[in-house]
Design a protein around this motif. Structure first.
Motif, PDB file in Angstrom:
ATOM      1  N   THR A 112      -4.542 -12.026 -21.386  1.00 23.09           N
ATOM      2  CA  THR A 112      -4.084 -11.721 -20.096  1.00 23.09           C
ATOM      3  C   THR A 112      -4.402 -12.912 -19.091  1.00 23.09           C
ATOM      4  N   GLU A 142      -4.473 -13.967 -14.868  1.00 23.51           N
ATOM      5  CA  GLU A 142      -4.407 -13.702 -13.615  1.00 23.51           C
ATOM      6  C   GLU A 142      -4.467 -14.851 -12.492  1.00 23.51           C
ATOM      7  N   ILE A 158      -0.582 -10.892 -11.556  1.00 26.60           N
ATOM      8  CA  ILE A 158      -0.510 -10.816 -12.992  1.00 26.60           C
ATOM      9  C   ILE A 158       0.665 -11.642 -13.712  1.00 26.60           C
ATOM     10  N   MET A 159       0.095 -12.426 -14.417  1.00 26.74           N
ATOM     11  CA  MET A 159       1.256 -13.248 -14.980  1.00 26.74           C
ATOM     12  C   MET A 159       1.628 -12.711 -16.245  1.00 26.74           C
ATOM     13  N   SER A 160       2.982 -12.647 -16.497  1.00 33.37           N
ATOM     14  CA  SER A 160       3.612 -12.330 -17.673  1.00 33.37           C
ATOM     15  C   SER A 160       3.710 -13.165 -18.769  1.00 33.37           C
ATOM     16  N   LYS A 161       3.405 -12.793 -19.896  1.00 31.32           N
ATOM     17  CA  LYS A 161       3.314 -13.390 -21.143  1.00 31.32           C
ATOM     18  C   LYS A 161       4.749 -13.633 -21.963  1.00 31.32           C
ATOM     19  N   LYS A 162       5.238 -14.840 -22.285  1.00 27.83           N
ATOM     20  CA  LYS A 162       6.345 -15.115 -23.079  1.00 27.83           C
ATOM     21  C   LYS A 162       5.926 -15.070 -24.490  1.00 27.83           C
ATOM     22  N   PHE A 179       2.085 -17.985 -19.916  1.00 30.07           N
ATOM     23  CA  PHE A 179       2.076 -17.202 -18.968  1.00 30.07           C
ATOM     24  C   PHE A 179       2.766 -17.734 -17.535  1.00 30.07           C
ATOM     25  N   ALA A 237       4.218 -16.793 -13.603  1.00 28.62           N
ATOM     26  CA  ALA A 237       4.646 -15.873 -12.244  1.00 28.62           C
ATOM     27  C   ALA A 237       5.148 -16.956 -11.421  1.00 28.62           C
TER      28      ALA A 237
END
Length: 96
Positions: free
Chosen positions: A26, A28, A41-45, A50, A52
């Motif tokens: 994770t 952030e 919250i950053m999204s994972k590729k 990550f 956002a």
């Protein structure tokens, strides 16, 4: 990476954050708009990056840090600057 997109008719700037730490589950972003309590919250590729996107007001300056796996605090290497914090370290600076 920090990428800023300005709009002539808007009073904000769209900022894309992209960060690729090793062995992260994770990531952030904390501190934007002086908010150190509510993380973005950053999204994972699939490639492990990550990302956002955040809208920040024009003519503003923000301190921020990434928090990896809820324990490790890291600065953005491509930030507009660094500023000493109260813990003896530094925070990343972004200027809009």
């Amino acid at each position: 990476m920090v990428q800023k997109t300005y709009f002539k008719t808007k009073d904000y700037c769209k900022v894309k954050f992209a960060f690729k730490p090793e062995n992260a589950e994770t990531v952030e972003i904390l501190g934007l708009n002086s908010d150190w309590e509510n993380a973005i919250i950053m999204s994972k590729k699939k490639d492990g990056t990550f990302s956002a996107e955040v809208n920040l007001p024009k003519d503003s300056k923000h301190e921020f840090k990434y928090r990896i796996n809820e324990t490790e605090w890291v600065n953005e290497s491509e930030a507009d600057g660094q500023k000493l914090n109260i813990y003896g370290g530094t925070n990343s600076i972004i200027t809009i």
